[in-house]
Design a protein around this motif. Structure first.
Motif, PDB file in Angstrom:
ATOM      1  N   UNK A  53      38.445  81.685  69.027  1.00  0.00           N
ATOM      2  CA  UNK A  53      37.805  81.669  67.999  1.00  0.00           C
ATOM      3  C   UNK A  53      36.674  80.831  67.578  1.00  0.00           C
ATOM      4  N   UNK A  54      36.505  79.843  67.884  1.00  0.00           N
ATOM      5  CA  UNK A  54      35.529  78.745  67.717  1.00  0.00           C
ATOM      6  C   UNK A  54      34.023  79.202  68.607  1.00  0.00           C
ATOM      7  N   UNK A  55      34.355  79.553  69.739  1.00  0.00           N
ATOM      8  CA  UNK A  55      33.305  80.040  70.508  1.00  0.00           C
ATOM      9  C   UNK A  55      32.700  81.414  70.053  1.00  0.00           C
ATOM     10  N   UNK A  56      33.632  82.243  69.755  1.00  0.00           N
ATOM     11  CA  UNK A  56      32.996  83.572  69.320  1.00  0.00           C
ATOM     12  C   UNK A  56      32.217  83.162  67.818  1.00  0.00           C
ATOM     13  N   UNK A  57      32.653  82.206  67.071  1.00  0.00           N
ATOM     14  CA  UNK A  57      32.030  82.041  65.811  1.00  0.00           C
ATOM     15  C   UNK A  57      30.619  81.428  65.848  1.00  0.00           C
ATOM     16  N   UNK A  58      30.545  80.513  66.952  1.00  0.00           N
ATOM     17  CA  UNK A  58      29.359  79.640  67.467  1.00  0.00           C
ATOM     18  C   UNK A  58      28.400  80.826  68.038  1.00  0.00           C
ATOM     19  N   UNK A  59      28.876  81.565  68.781  1.00  0.00           N
ATOM     20  CA  UNK A  59      27.932  82.792  69.380  1.00  0.00           C
ATOM     21  C   UNK A  59      27.461  83.589  68.411  1.00  0.00           C
ATOM     22  N   UNK A  60      28.423  84.030  67.318  1.00  0.00           N
ATOM     23  CA  UNK A  60      27.846  84.949  66.155  1.00  0.00           C
ATOM     24  C   UNK A  60      26.866  84.156  65.487  1.00  0.00           C
ATOM     25  N   UNK A  61      27.147  82.966  65.170  1.00  0.00           N
ATOM     26  CA  UNK A  61      26.076  82.313  64.236  1.00  0.00           C
ATOM     27  C   UNK A  61      24.715  82.173  65.125  1.00  0.00           C
ATOM     28  N   UNK A  62      24.731  82.000  66.398  1.00  0.00           N
ATOM     29  CA  UNK A  62      23.483  81.711  67.144  1.00  0.00           C
ATOM     30  C   UNK A  62      22.994  83.329  67.171  1.00  0.00           C
ATOM     31  N   UNK A  63      23.341  84.309  66.674  1.00  0.00           N
ATOM     32  CA  UNK A  63      23.005  85.666  66.791  1.00  0.00           C
ATOM     33  C   UNK A  63      22.915  86.114  68.310  1.00  0.00           C
ATOM     34  N   UNK A  64      23.908  85.541  68.992  1.00  0.00           N
ATOM     35  CA  UNK A  64      24.002  86.164  70.440  1.00  0.00           C
ATOM     36  C   UNK A  64      23.085  85.304  71.442  1.00  0.00           C
ATOM     37  N   UNK A  65      22.552  84.261  70.868  1.00  0.00           N
ATOM     38  CA  UNK A  65      21.493  83.722  72.024  1.00  0.00           C
ATOM     39  C   UNK A  65      22.162  82.426  72.726  1.00  0.00           C
ATOM     40  N   UNK A  66      22.951  81.784  72.211  1.00  0.00           N
ATOM     41  CA  UNK A  66      23.697  80.673  72.853  1.00  0.00           C
ATOM     42  C   UNK A  66      24.466  80.758  73.962  1.00  0.00           C
ATOM     43  N   UNK A  67      24.144  80.313  75.135  1.00  0.00           N
ATOM     44  CA  UNK A  67      24.769  80.378  76.224  1.00  0.00           C
ATOM     45  C   UNK A  67      25.985  79.297  76.389  1.00  0.00           C
ATOM     46  N   UNK A  68      26.400  78.990  77.691  1.00  0.00           N
ATOM     47  CA  UNK A  68      27.506  78.166  77.881  1.00  0.00           C
ATOM     48  C   UNK A  68      27.305  76.566  77.547  1.00  0.00           C
ATOM     49  N   UNK A  69      25.892  76.410  78.011  1.00  0.00           N
ATOM     50  CA  UNK A  69      25.557  75.090  77.948  1.00  0.00           C
ATOM     51  C   UNK A  69      25.320  74.610  76.295  1.00  0.00           C
ATOM     52  N   UNK A  70      24.756  75.542  75.624  1.00  0.00           N
ATOM     53  CA  UNK A  70      24.511  75.186  74.225  1.00  0.00           C
ATOM     54  C   UNK A  70      25.944  75.171  73.296  1.00  0.00           C
TER      55      UNK A  70
END
Length: 71
Positions: free
Chosen positions: A14-31
């Motif tokens: 849930x947290x990873x999906x939220x972070x990825x959505x807030x980054x507009x799909x730009x963040x990868x594993x390291x970020x």
């Protein structure tokens, strides 16, 4: 009854999906890992994040390409 491991994976997904959505799909594993450490005070293994991202079918943008040598 779900195990502690399953509960942790559900919480992290849930947290990873939220972070990825807030980054507009730009963040990868390291970020995402850095965001979890800094903002959520969670230390998570890179392989676990990658595994969860594969389950969720999300990925970040590719990084900058390496400079090319001209000999």
């Amino acid at each position: 009854m779900p195990s502690d491991r399953e509960i942790r994976r559900l919480l992290l997904s849930d947290v990873i999906a939220d972070i990825h959505a807030r980054s507009r799909g730009t963040y990868g594993v390291l970020r995402i890992r850095r965001e979890l450490r800094v903002e959520h005070n969670m230390i998570v293994n890179t392989k676990l994040i990658l595994s969860i991202m594969h389950e969720l079918q999300i990925h970040g943008l590719p990084g900058p390409s390496a400079p090319r040598r001209t000999w």
